[in-house]
Scaffold this motif. Sequence first.
Motif, PDB file in Angstrom:
ATOM      1  N   LEU A 223       0.935  -1.138  -0.015  1.00 14.47           N
ATOM      2  CA  LEU A 223       0.181  -0.068   0.076  1.00 14.47           C
ATOM      3  C   LEU A 223       0.776   1.250   0.059  1.00 14.47           C
ATOM      4  CD1 LEU A 223      -2.720  -1.153   2.552  1.00 14.47           C
ATOM      5  CD2 LEU A 223      -3.042  -1.017   0.071  1.00 14.47           C
ATOM      6  N   SER A 224       2.057   1.094   0.636  1.00 12.93           N
ATOM      7  CA  SER A 224       2.868   2.371   0.755  1.00 12.93           C
ATOM      8  C   SER A 224       3.406   2.730  -0.595  1.00 12.93           C
ATOM      9  CB  SER A 224       3.949   1.946   1.433  1.00 12.93           C
ATOM     10  OG  SER A 224       4.903   2.915   1.653  1.00 12.93           O
ATOM     11  N   TRP A 225       3.611   1.956  -1.439  1.00  7.14           N
ATOM     12  CA  TRP A 225       3.986   2.097  -2.958  1.00  7.14           C
ATOM     13  C   TRP A 225       2.598   2.581  -3.893  1.00  7.14           C
ATOM     14  CZ3 TRP A 225       6.879   4.428  -5.840  1.00  7.14           C
ATOM     15  CH2 TRP A 225       6.789   4.079  -7.600  1.00  7.14           C
ATOM     16  N   LEU A 226       1.769   1.694  -3.642  1.00  2.00           N
ATOM     17  CA  LEU A 226       0.558   1.963  -4.528  1.00  2.00           C
ATOM     18  C   LEU A 226      -0.163   3.503  -4.300  1.00  2.00           C
ATOM     19  CD1 LEU A 226      -1.229  -1.656  -4.146  1.00  2.00           C
ATOM     20  CD2 LEU A 226      -0.155  -0.660  -5.944  1.00  2.00           C
ATOM     21  N   LEU A 227      -0.059   3.889  -3.085  1.00  5.29           N
ATOM     22  CA  LEU A 227      -0.255   5.210  -2.852  1.00  5.29           C
ATOM     23  C   LEU A 227       0.399   6.473  -3.415  1.00  5.29           C
ATOM     24  CD1 LEU A 227      -1.450   5.020   1.122  1.00  5.29           C
ATOM     25  CD2 LEU A 227      -2.953   5.998  -0.708  1.00  5.29           C
ATOM     26  N   GLN A 228       1.590   5.853  -3.864  1.00  2.00           N
ATOM     27  CA  GLN A 228       2.773   6.853  -4.634  1.00  2.00           C
ATOM     28  C   GLN A 228       2.713   6.551  -5.953  1.00  2.00           C
ATOM     29  OE1 GLN A 228       6.555   6.720  -3.050  1.00  2.00           O
ATOM     30  NE2 GLN A 228       5.905   6.928  -0.909  1.00  2.00           N
ATOM     31  N   SER A 229       2.275   5.403  -6.602  1.00  2.00           N
ATOM     32  CA  SER A 229       2.517   5.032  -8.042  1.00  2.00           C
ATOM     33  C   SER A 229       1.717   5.506  -8.657  1.00  2.00           C
ATOM     34  CB  SER A 229       2.191   3.524  -8.092  1.00  2.00           C
ATOM     35  OG  SER A 229       2.019   3.111  -9.504  1.00  2.00           O
ATOM     36  N   PRO A 230       2.335   6.188 -10.002  1.00  3.05           N
ATOM     37  CA  PRO A 230       1.405   6.912 -10.979  1.00  3.05           C
ATOM     38  C   PRO A 230       0.377   5.884 -11.784  1.00  3.05           C
ATOM     39  CG  PRO A 230       3.575   6.541 -11.916  1.00  3.05           C
ATOM     40  CD  PRO A 230       3.817   6.154 -10.502  1.00  3.05           C
ATOM     41  N   GLU A 231       0.619   4.617 -11.560  1.00  2.00           N
ATOM     42  CA  GLU A 231      -0.559   3.797 -12.288  1.00  2.00           C
ATOM     43  C   GLU A 231      -1.705   3.673 -11.514  1.00  2.00           C
ATOM     44  OE1 GLU A 231       0.401   2.134 -15.093  1.00  2.00           O
ATOM     45  OE2 GLU A 231       2.195   3.206 -14.819  1.00  2.00           O
ATOM     46  N   PRO A 232      -2.672   3.159 -12.264  1.00  2.00           N
ATOM     47  CA  PRO A 232      -3.865   2.891 -11.250  1.00  2.00           C
ATOM     48  C   PRO A 232      -3.837   1.978 -10.335  1.00  2.00           C
ATOM     49  CG  PRO A 232      -4.135   2.498 -13.924  1.00  2.00           C
ATOM     50  CD  PRO A 232      -2.715   2.674 -13.451  1.00  2.00           C
ATOM     51  N   PHE A 233      -4.651   2.280  -9.168  1.00  2.00           N
ATOM     52  CA  PHE A 233      -4.662   1.819  -7.885  1.00  2.00           C
ATOM     53  C   PHE A 233      -5.351   0.516  -8.330  1.00  2.00           C
ATOM     54  CE2 PHE A 233      -4.902   0.428  -3.703  1.00  2.00           C
ATOM     55  CZ  PHE A 233      -4.183   1.330  -2.927  1.00  2.00           C
ATOM     56  N   PRO A 234      -4.777  -0.761  -7.957  1.00  2.00           N
ATOM     57  CA  PRO A 234      -5.534  -2.022  -8.267  1.00  2.00           C
ATOM     58  C   PRO A 234      -6.799  -2.050  -7.618  1.00  2.00           C
ATOM     59  CG  PRO A 234      -3.410  -2.492  -7.741  1.00  2.00           C
ATOM     60  CD  PRO A 234      -3.396  -0.956  -7.424  1.00  2.00           C
ATOM     61  N   GLU A 235      -8.007  -2.365  -8.344  1.00  2.00           N
ATOM     62  CA  GLU A 235      -9.160  -2.349  -7.653  1.00  2.00           C
ATOM     63  C   GLU A 235      -9.422  -3.529  -6.642  1.00  2.00           C
ATOM     64  OE1 GLU A 235     -12.344  -1.929 -10.744  1.00  2.00           O
ATOM     65  OE2 GLU A 235     -13.898  -2.132  -9.131  1.00  2.00           O
ATOM     66  N   GLU A 236      -8.780  -4.627  -6.781  1.00  2.00           N
ATOM     67  CA  GLU A 236      -8.934  -5.594  -5.585  1.00  2.00           C
ATOM     68  C   GLU A 236      -8.221  -5.210  -4.340  1.00  2.00           C
ATOM     69  OE1 GLU A 236      -7.237  -5.932  -8.563  1.00  2.00           O
ATOM     70  OE2 GLU A 236      -5.394  -6.858  -8.099  1.00  2.00           O
ATOM     71  N   LEU A 237      -7.163  -4.297  -4.404  1.00  2.00           N
ATOM     72  CA  LEU A 237      -6.657  -3.875  -3.196  1.00  2.00           C
ATOM     73  C   LEU A 237      -7.345  -2.527  -2.515  1.00  2.00           C
ATOM     74  CD1 LEU A 237      -3.007  -4.575  -4.194  1.00  2.00           C
ATOM     75  CD2 LEU A 237      -4.472  -6.002  -2.887  1.00  2.00           C
ATOM     76  N   LEU A 306      -3.351  13.125  -5.473  1.00  2.00           N
ATOM     77  CA  LEU A 306      -3.926  13.237  -4.218  1.00  2.00           C
ATOM     78  C   LEU A 306      -5.415  13.257  -3.955  1.00  2.00           C
ATOM     79  CD1 LEU A 306      -1.528  16.042  -3.085  1.00  2.00           C
ATOM     80  CD2 LEU A 306      -1.133  13.596  -2.290  1.00  2.00           C
ATOM     81  N   ARG A 307      -6.125  13.557  -5.010  1.00  2.00           N
ATOM     82  CA  ARG A 307      -7.684  13.684  -5.054  1.00  2.00           C
ATOM     83  C   ARG A 307      -8.044  12.105  -5.178  1.00  2.00           C
ATOM     84  NH1 ARG A 307      -6.678  18.702  -8.155  1.00  2.00           N
ATOM     85  NH2 ARG A 307      -7.074  20.271  -6.683  1.00  2.00           N
ATOM     86  N   ARG A 308      -7.266  11.556  -6.066  1.00  2.00           N
ATOM     87  CA  ARG A 308      -7.709  10.188  -6.632  1.00  2.00           C
ATOM     88  C   ARG A 308      -7.573   9.270  -5.237  1.00  2.00           C
ATOM     89  NH1 ARG A 308      -3.806   5.413  -8.639  1.00  2.00           N
ATOM     90  NH2 ARG A 308      -2.958   6.231  -6.496  1.00  2.00           N
ATOM     91  N   ASN A 309      -6.474   9.398  -4.464  1.00  2.00           N
ATOM     92  CA  ASN A 309      -6.285   8.715  -3.284  1.00  2.00           C
ATOM     93  C   ASN A 309      -7.455   9.240  -2.232  1.00  2.00           C
ATOM     94  OD1 ASN A 309      -4.060   7.306  -4.431  1.00  2.00           O
ATOM     95  ND2 ASN A 309      -2.785   8.778  -3.268  1.00  2.00           N
ATOM     96  N   ALA A 310      -7.728  10.497  -2.323  1.00  2.00           N
ATOM     97  CA  ALA A 310      -8.784  10.736  -1.241  1.00  2.00           C
ATOM     98  C   ALA A 310      -9.990  10.109  -1.341  1.00  2.00           C
ATOM     99  CB  ALA A 310      -8.888  12.537  -1.246  1.00  2.00           C
ATOM    100  N   LEU A 311     -10.507  10.176  -2.656  1.00  2.00           N
ATOM    101  CA  LEU A 311     -11.695   9.523  -3.138  1.00  2.00           C
ATOM    102  C   LEU A 311     -11.758   8.070  -2.756  1.00  2.00           C
ATOM    103  CD1 LEU A 311     -12.266  11.127  -6.686  1.00  2.00           C
ATOM    104  CD2 LEU A 311     -13.776  11.279  -4.609  1.00  2.00           C
ATOM    105  N   LEU A 312     -10.816   7.213  -3.093  1.00  2.00           N
ATOM    106  CA  LEU A 312     -10.617   5.872  -2.536  1.00  2.00           C
ATOM    107  C   LEU A 312     -10.811   5.560  -1.019  1.00  2.00           C
ATOM    108  CD1 LEU A 312      -7.590   4.515  -4.883  1.00  2.00           C
ATOM    109  CD2 LEU A 312     -10.109   4.424  -5.547  1.00  2.00           C
ATOM    110  N   VAL A 313     -10.176   6.665  -0.391  1.00  2.00           N
ATOM    111  CA  VAL A 313     -10.142   6.430   1.131  1.00  2.00           C
ATOM    112  C   VAL A 313     -11.518   6.720   1.704  1.00  2.00           C
ATOM    113  CG1 VAL A 313      -9.334   7.150   3.236  1.00  2.00           C
ATOM    114  CG2 VAL A 313      -7.549   6.968   1.512  1.00  2.00           C
ATOM    115  N   LEU A 314     -12.150   7.868   0.908  1.00  2.00           N
ATOM    116  CA  LEU A 314     -13.449   8.291   1.212  1.00  2.00           C
ATOM    117  C   LEU A 314     -14.362   7.173   1.073  1.00  2.00           C
ATOM    118  CD1 LEU A 314     -15.169  10.746   2.236  1.00  2.00           C
ATOM    119  CD2 LEU A 314     -15.560  11.058  -0.431  1.00  2.00           C
TER     120      LEU A 314
END
Length: 367
Positions: A223-237, A306-314
């Motif tokens: 998760l530490s990398w996935l939050l930084q990676s420019p790639e799409p965040f894998p749906e299953e994680l 950052l907005r993408r990450n915020a939406l996933l956490v929301l």
Amino acid sequence: MGGLRELVVARGRTNGLDVVGIADASPFLDALHALETRRAAGLHADMQFTYRNPRRSTDPRRTLDGARTLVVGAVRYGSVAATPEAIDERGGDANGSTTGRPLGRIARYAVGDHDAVLRRALRSVAEDLHNAGHRAVVLADDNALVDRAAAHRAGIGWFGKSSNLLLADLGSWFVLGSVLTDAVLEPASDPVGDGCGTCRRCVDACPTGAIVADGVVDARRCLSWLLQSPEPFPEELRAALGDRIYGCDDCQEVCPPNRRSDRRGEGVRGGGSDRIDLLWMLGASDEDLLRAAGRWYVPGRDADHLRRNALLVLGNTGDGRDPQVAAALTRFLHHGSRSLVDAASWAARRLGRSDLIGEAAGPRRAS
Ligand code: B12
Ligand code: SF4
Ligand code: SF4
């Protein structure tokens, strides 16, 4: 030789290093092998950093011709209590209160500027070396050196199964860095022996099963990398992300030496909040958002990341019945960025608000 060694160790300690060790600067062949085999197996998930040029990051002489010694320093970051002032800077309602508002959690290493303490102390060591007529370069979290391998060789800790470097009796809540120099200083004689024993708590506690072998992290699942990676965040994680908005501490939180250090109340340094208001993030300007993120690694310094990450956490932490949450989701469902529309759609479905996307309302928390 003895006098200079004592001088630099004492200088580092006086200026903020919690632990100092000395290692010779010959190539780190085990780390080179690890970087190359993990890269070949895809475990690096296209990360650059030390993977960009493993021969360089594992051979200090490529950074400083004639390098002989690494003076390795560690600075503790430890547990940080949330401070209301910092929350105010990053959101809250009209009265500055975050009660009842969905919040993202920031990993401990990113709260407070421990890096600044580390770099300042290392610079003071480098200055002593310069004054003694030597060349010296500060390397901390730099692509040119494998910091954990240097700390291990300097005899200040062992590699935990989580792959974190655990300092003897102190745990892993430390950032690491080095001064690389052509001075010859007596190195540590023995590495610290394994302190994990039969424990495997970190392996079992990792929310995504990213610790795929003892001491080996698969960055594609971390998760530490996935939050930084420019790639799409894998749906299953995405569900496993929980409320983490930057970094992940699970493999360290459960670690017995860290728990002991927490119980001793060590390491409160720096300050700042370990929470950030998600609705504030989703309403903030690019400039405010990047300022609040401060030293976070954000690919391309792109506020939409950052907005993408915020939406996933929301999607993991919000209440779909809250009108402010629904309004934020609706706004991003009509955004120009595909990645933000995708994240908002995922969050809406997960919060039982498929109706916002024009679908029949689904069950709450479906992932
Ligand atoms: C790339 C990177 C990441 C990547 C990959 C991490 C990884 N484990 O490879 C990601 C983004 C996932 C990451 C996450 C984190 N990171 Co990071 N990261 C780095 C960076 C830039 C390079 C690390 C690297 O080269 N990894 C490559 C592999 C080959 O290295 P390794 O895992 O250490 O491999 C060694 C072990 O496997 C060991 N080994 C080999 N065989 C065996 C067998 C056994 C049984 C065992 C136990 C060990 C072992 O030898 C290998 C070679 O030395 C460094 C900074 C730097 N310049 O060094 C920071 C650094 C390692 N990260 C750091 C931190 C704080 C973190 C996080 C805790 C942040 C967070 N809270 O989210 C997490 C921890 C995740 C984890 N479990 O590792 C600190 C580590 C401090 C410490 N006490 O260990 C560093 C040193 C930054 C710093 N200067 O302080 N990080
Ligand atoms: S940082 Fe989180 S996701 Fe990564 S290995 Fe540790 S527990 Fe797993
Ligand atoms: S949790 Fe246990 S196995 Fe993992 S690093 Fe800590 S002591 Fe080692």
